[in-house]
Design a protein around this motif. Structure first.
Motif, PDB file in Angstrom:
ATOM      1  N   ARG A 163       0.829  -1.207   0.000  1.00 43.43           N
ATOM      2  CA  ARG A 163       0.000   0.000   0.000  1.00 43.43           C
ATOM      3  C   ARG A 163       0.865   1.259   0.000  1.00 43.43           C
ATOM      4  O   ARG A 163       0.588   2.223  -0.710  1.00 43.43           O
ATOM      5  CB  ARG A 163      -0.913  -0.015   1.222  1.00 43.43           C
ATOM      6  CG  ARG A 163      -1.812   1.204   1.278  1.00 43.43           C
ATOM      7  CD  ARG A 163      -2.664   1.212   2.513  1.00 43.43           C
ATOM      8  NE  ARG A 163      -3.339   2.505   2.602  1.00 43.43           N
ATOM      9  CZ  ARG A 163      -3.854   2.975   3.708  1.00 43.43           C
ATOM     10  NH1 ARG A 163      -3.761   2.295   4.837  1.00 43.43           N
ATOM     11  NH2 ARG A 163      -4.454   4.158   3.717  1.00 43.43           N
ATOM     12  N   LEU A 164       1.908   1.258   0.789  1.00 38.62           N
ATOM     13  CA  LEU A 164       2.791   2.427   0.831  1.00 38.62           C
ATOM     14  C   LEU A 164       3.468   2.654  -0.517  1.00 38.62           C
ATOM     15  O   LEU A 164       3.670   3.797  -0.937  1.00 38.62           O
ATOM     16  CB  LEU A 164       3.828   2.252   1.934  1.00 38.62           C
ATOM     17  CG  LEU A 164       3.266   2.322   3.363  1.00 38.62           C
ATOM     18  CD1 LEU A 164       4.305   1.867   4.375  1.00 38.62           C
ATOM     19  CD2 LEU A 164       2.796   3.732   3.686  1.00 38.62           C
ATOM     20  N   ALA A 165       3.819   1.565  -1.198  1.00 38.88           N
ATOM     21  CA  ALA A 165       4.429   1.711  -2.521  1.00 38.88           C
ATOM     22  C   ALA A 165       3.475   2.387  -3.489  1.00 38.88           C
ATOM     23  O   ALA A 165       3.892   3.121  -4.393  1.00 38.88           O
ATOM     24  CB  ALA A 165       4.849   0.347  -3.062  1.00 38.88           C
ATOM     25  N   LEU A 170       6.675   9.668  -2.420  1.00 35.68           N
ATOM     26  CA  LEU A 170       7.975   9.283  -2.967  1.00 35.68           C
ATOM     27  C   LEU A 170       8.580   8.211  -2.072  1.00 35.68           C
ATOM     28  O   LEU A 170       8.399   8.231  -0.848  1.00 35.68           O
ATOM     29  CB  LEU A 170       8.918  10.496  -3.018  1.00 35.68           C
ATOM     30  CG  LEU A 170       9.972  10.508  -4.135  1.00 35.68           C
ATOM     31  CD1 LEU A 170       9.313  10.547  -5.513  1.00 35.68           C
ATOM     32  CD2 LEU A 170      10.884  11.715  -3.978  1.00 35.68           C
ATOM     33  N   ILE A 171       9.297   7.275  -2.669  1.00 34.37           N
ATOM     34  CA  ILE A 171       9.982   6.215  -1.927  1.00 34.37           C
ATOM     35  C   ILE A 171      11.479   6.434  -2.065  1.00 34.37           C
ATOM     36  O   ILE A 171      11.983   6.700  -3.157  1.00 34.37           O
ATOM     37  CB  ILE A 171       9.601   4.824  -2.468  1.00 34.37           C
ATOM     38  CG1 ILE A 171       8.114   4.563  -2.233  1.00 34.37           C
ATOM     39  CG2 ILE A 171      10.441   3.730  -1.828  1.00 34.37           C
ATOM     40  CD1 ILE A 171       7.579   3.358  -2.993  1.00 34.37           C
ATOM     41  N   ILE A 172      12.173   6.316  -0.945  1.00 35.43           N
ATOM     42  CA  ILE A 172      13.630   6.438  -0.948  1.00 35.43           C
ATOM     43  C   ILE A 172      14.235   5.067  -0.698  1.00 35.43           C
ATOM     44  O   ILE A 172      13.917   4.404   0.297  1.00 35.43           O
ATOM     45  CB  ILE A 172      14.116   7.441   0.108  1.00 35.43           C
ATOM     46  CG1 ILE A 172      13.690   8.855  -0.302  1.00 35.43           C
ATOM     47  CG2 ILE A 172      15.628   7.368   0.287  1.00 35.43           C
ATOM     48  CD1 ILE A 172      14.067   9.925   0.679  1.00 35.43           C
ATOM     49  N   VAL A 182      11.662  -2.884  -4.568  1.00 36.47           N
ATOM     50  CA  VAL A 182      10.435  -2.073  -4.522  1.00 36.47           C
ATOM     51  C   VAL A 182       9.652  -2.220  -5.821  1.00 36.47           C
ATOM     52  O   VAL A 182       8.427  -2.381  -5.822  1.00 36.47           O
ATOM     53  CB  VAL A 182      10.774  -0.591  -4.262  1.00 36.47           C
ATOM     54  CG1 VAL A 182       9.541   0.285  -4.450  1.00 36.47           C
ATOM     55  CG2 VAL A 182      11.337  -0.411  -2.856  1.00 36.47           C
ATOM     56  N   LEU A 183      10.363  -2.191  -6.942  1.00 37.43           N
ATOM     57  CA  LEU A 183       9.694  -2.261  -8.239  1.00 37.43           C
ATOM     58  C   LEU A 183       9.139  -3.651  -8.515  1.00 37.43           C
ATOM     59  O   LEU A 183       8.020  -3.795  -9.021  1.00 37.43           O
ATOM     60  CB  LEU A 183      10.664  -1.860  -9.351  1.00 37.43           C
ATOM     61  CG  LEU A 183      11.243  -0.437  -9.279  1.00 37.43           C
ATOM     62  CD1 LEU A 183      12.125  -0.167 -10.492  1.00 37.43           C
ATOM     63  CD2 LEU A 183      10.153   0.605  -9.169  1.00 37.43           C
ATOM     64  N   ASP A 191       8.903   6.055 -11.367  1.00 43.38           N
ATOM     65  CA  ASP A 191       8.992   7.516 -11.348  1.00 43.38           C
ATOM     66  C   ASP A 191       8.916   8.081  -9.931  1.00 43.38           C
ATOM     67  O   ASP A 191       9.215   9.256  -9.721  1.00 43.38           O
ATOM     68  CB  ASP A 191       7.863   8.136 -12.191  1.00 43.38           C
ATOM     69  CG  ASP A 191       8.055   7.875 -13.677  1.00 43.38           C
ATOM     70  OD1 ASP A 191       9.206   7.630 -14.086  1.00 43.38           O
ATOM     71  OD2 ASP A 191       7.055   7.906 -14.418  1.00 43.38           O
ATOM     72  N   ARG A 192       8.509   7.241  -8.973  1.00 41.44           N
ATOM     73  CA  ARG A 192       8.388   7.726  -7.595  1.00 41.44           C
ATOM     74  C   ARG A 192       9.365   7.030  -6.652  1.00 41.44           C
ATOM     75  O   ARG A 192       9.137   6.983  -5.445  1.00 41.44           O
ATOM     76  CB  ARG A 192       6.950   7.542  -7.093  1.00 41.44           C
ATOM     77  CG  ARG A 192       5.942   8.437  -7.805  1.00 41.44           C
ATOM     78  CD  ARG A 192       4.583   8.421  -7.129  1.00 41.44           C
ATOM     79  NE  ARG A 192       3.998   7.082  -7.078  1.00 41.44           N
ATOM     80  CZ  ARG A 192       3.869   6.363  -5.978  1.00 41.44           C
ATOM     81  NH1 ARG A 192       4.296   6.810  -4.818  1.00 41.44           N
ATOM     82  NH2 ARG A 192       3.316   5.167  -6.034  1.00 41.44           N
TER      83      ARG A 192
END
Length: 424
Positions: A163-165, A170-172, A182-183, A191-192
């Motif tokens: 959900r956060l993804a 933006l994700i660091i 993450v991807l 893009d984020r």
């Protein structure tokens, strides 16, 4: 680009920046957040770190340095909780965080770990400020091999991370390896996601250059045993059992001494007991030291006095201790996994091993320790690699990311749900 100071709120629900790394659930994440926050404060930004109070002694606000304070919120009982128990206090923490932000505004929230992100998400939406998310580790499904990552220690983790993804601004990620996870695992939007490299304190972690080190070198040249060090929480993911088994495979006369620095998490006594039992079973009691968790200065002293560091972790988003060893001029033998491939330059600052057979690790340990000139060259290359990275550079990159997300038009934000993931 503007140089105006920012007002930043870090959110760390389940572990405090005041905790000593290697105790409780404190680890590399604690080191990273505190180091970045201190660098941001030195650069003139105003930083608050919001965390949960786990005792009755610590005051509700602790000033760490000018511009940097820790705010402790009374969510849940004022005691140490097992990591998975924190899911039960996310709602309460979220409400308290909302009140704290209303009284002490910030321009942006940066959540550390999924507990923090789920608690911070509704607060960010209600306050109309961006939410940046760092995972530090991403859970693998329970049936996955341990090399895929941590198990979901509480019911809502897998859904919460996904959900956060989808919903954070933006994700660091701390490494290209974490970005890929993450991807691929969370179906994050490329893009984020931004990679912000970690730094290392090269003043604190430096090669051994004291008289004590000269004595140690004389000791080794006289036939004394070299020392190998392991650093981290005593948790199965760290693979310390493999290191013990590998050293046990070496003939007694060739075995280095082993120093293990770290303590078990609140629910990790069983694994710690297994490590102690393995040391006794292999007759290594006289050449192995369990030191528990150490404060940063003591840890730095221990690392630079070692000949070699082992990082046999099954999974790491980066592997900060490997970079701290590099800064100390100490080569590393690490598992060829995740972010360790970026922390260790294979063949130059250390060795990466794809095999988890103890005999393979034993051979690598033996070969490296028996090659004094090669060990020295690798240590020098490791130090040169580490000095190229600093926490200030890491913080500067963070500020670039923060300014990017703050500058986005409010209308560009997608409408998102704001309920906290429940474990009911």
């Amino acid at each position: 680009m503007t140089t105006e100071a920012l007002s930043i709120g870090f959110v760390m629900l389940h572990t405090s920046p005041l905790d000593v790394p290697g105790t409780k659930d404190a680890g590399g994440m604690n080191v990273v957040v505190r180091a970045q926050a201190e660098a941001l404060a030195r650069a003139g930004h105003r930083v608050r770190i919001f965390t949960r109070r786990s005792d009755t002694e610590t005051p509700s606000r602790v000033e760490l340095m000018p511009g940097l304070s820790v705010v402790l919120l009374d969510a849940g009982p004022p005691r140490l909780l097992a990591k998975g128990e924190h899911e039960h206090v996310m709602d309460e923490f979220s409400r308290l965080l909302h009140d704290a932000i209303a009284a002490d505004t910030v321009e942006l929230l940066h959540a550390e770990h999924w507990f923090s992100g789920i608690a911070a998400l509704p607060v960010a939406r209600e306050r109309g400020i961006p939410l940046v998310q760092s995972y530090h580790s991403i859970a693998a499904p329970p049936e996955s091999p341990i090399g895929e990552g941590e198990r979901p220690e509480s019911p809502g983790r897998l859904a919460g991370e996904a959900r956060l993804a989808a919903e954070t601004d933006l994700i660091i990620a701390v490494s290209d390896a974490e970005r890929a996870t993450v991807l691929e695992r969370l179906q994050g939007d490329a893009d984020r996601v931004r990679v912000v490299p970690l730094g290392v304190d090269t003043a604190l972690f430096h090669p051994c250059d004291t008289a004590e080190c000269d004595e140690q070198r004389d000791w080794l040249r006289g036939g004394g045993r070299p020392e190998v060090i392991l650093v981290g929480r005593l948790h199965p993911l760290k693979g310390f059992d493999l290191a013990i088994e590998a050293i046990a495979r070496l003939p007694h006369a060739q075995r280095p001494t082993l120093r293990i620095v770290g303590a078990p998490p609140p629910d990790g006594d069983a694994y710690a007991r297994e490590l102690h039992e393995a040391v006794v079973a292999h007759g290594m009691l006289g050449t192995t030291a369990f030191e528990g968790a150490l404060r940063r200065r003591e840890l730095a002293e221990r690392i630079r006095s070692a000949s070699l560091m082992l990082v046999p972790s099954h999974s790491e988003t980066f592997g900060l201790v490997a970079l701290e060893a590099a800064a100390s001029g100490v080569p590393v033998i690490a598992r060829d996994a995740g972010g360790l491939r970026e922390a260790v330059v294979a063949g130059t600052t250390g060795v990466l091993l794809a095999d988890d057979e103890p005999a393979v690790w034993a051979a690598a340990i033996r070969d490296l320790l028996s090659d004094e000139p090669g060990l020295k060259r690798m240590g020098e290359a490791a130090r040169a690699h580490a000095v190229e990275r600093s926490w200030q550079a890491s913080a500067d990159r963070l500020v670039e990311v923060y300014r990017e997300v703050i500058a986005r038009p409010a209308g560009a934000q997608r409408q998102r749900e704001t309920s906290v993931v429940s474990n009911e």
